[in-house]
Design a protein around this motif. Sequence first.
Motif, PDB file in Angstrom:
ATOM      1  N   ALA A  94       0.838  -1.207   0.000  1.00  0.00           N
ATOM      2  CA  ALA A  94       0.000   0.000   0.000  1.00  0.00           C
ATOM      3  C   ALA A  94       0.868   1.251   0.000  1.00  0.00           C
ATOM      4  O   ALA A  94       1.916   1.291   0.643  1.00  0.00           O
ATOM      5  CB  ALA A  94      -0.906   0.006   1.224  1.00  0.00           C
ATOM      6  N   THR A  99      -4.937   1.650   2.084  1.00  0.00           N
ATOM      7  CA  THR A  99      -5.245   0.319   2.595  1.00  0.00           C
ATOM      8  C   THR A  99      -5.614  -0.594   1.434  1.00  0.00           C
ATOM      9  O   THR A  99      -6.415  -0.222   0.572  1.00  0.00           O
ATOM     10  CB  THR A  99      -6.427   0.362   3.584  1.00  0.00           C
ATOM     11  N   THR A 115      -6.440  -7.208   5.532  1.00  0.00           N
ATOM     12  CA  THR A 115      -6.007  -5.923   4.984  1.00  0.00           C
ATOM     13  C   THR A 115      -4.545  -5.649   5.326  1.00  0.00           C
ATOM     14  O   THR A 115      -3.972  -6.302   6.199  1.00  0.00           O
ATOM     15  CB  THR A 115      -6.854  -4.761   5.537  1.00  0.00           C
ATOM     16  N   GLU A 117      -1.638  -2.087   5.362  1.00  0.00           N
ATOM     17  CA  GLU A 117      -1.288  -0.691   5.109  1.00  0.00           C
ATOM     18  C   GLU A 117       0.221  -0.546   4.987  1.00  0.00           C
ATOM     19  O   GLU A 117       0.749   0.557   5.048  1.00  0.00           O
ATOM     20  CB  GLU A 117      -1.817   0.193   6.245  1.00  0.00           C
TER      21      GLU A 117
END
Length: 163
Positions: A94, A99, A115, A117
């Motif tokens: 990312a 995200t 997820t 980041e």
Amino acid sequence: IRVDATTLGPVTGQSGSFAFSLAEIEAYRLGVPDSGFENGDLSTWQVAGMAALSPGLAHRGQQSVQLDSDGTVTTEIQGLRPDTTYTVGAYLKAGEGATASLTATLPASGPASATTETLTWSHRWVTFTTASDETSVTISVAHTGGDEPVWADDISISQVPAA
């Protein structure tokens, strides 16, 4: 390949050889089409929003997929076994403040997501178990937040061995 067999016993005259009756032969070819985005286009993926190949930026190989502002790529994998556990994995990256998400959605059981980041390639995975009437899963990778792009590469699916 999975083979279920019943031992019939030793073969006469051949030391160390046994005869078997094959009860079932199953071959599974599970895989994510163009999982590394190396085909030169996104034709094996359904694309929504802003998604494009990113030459020169890859976890492995020559390119990855870049997703901007709500971009998503999706594919359906068919031929899963009912009541079986699988893991879907992907390498995600990312941009600053963005995200990326990996989601596996079963027809009846619904979605499961992971997820990231991180600014470097990060392996994320989602594990799920198909219900008795489920033989497919929809895999999607999406840009789910922030202004900078996200990238995905090397998406995989594998059956988890039974305990």
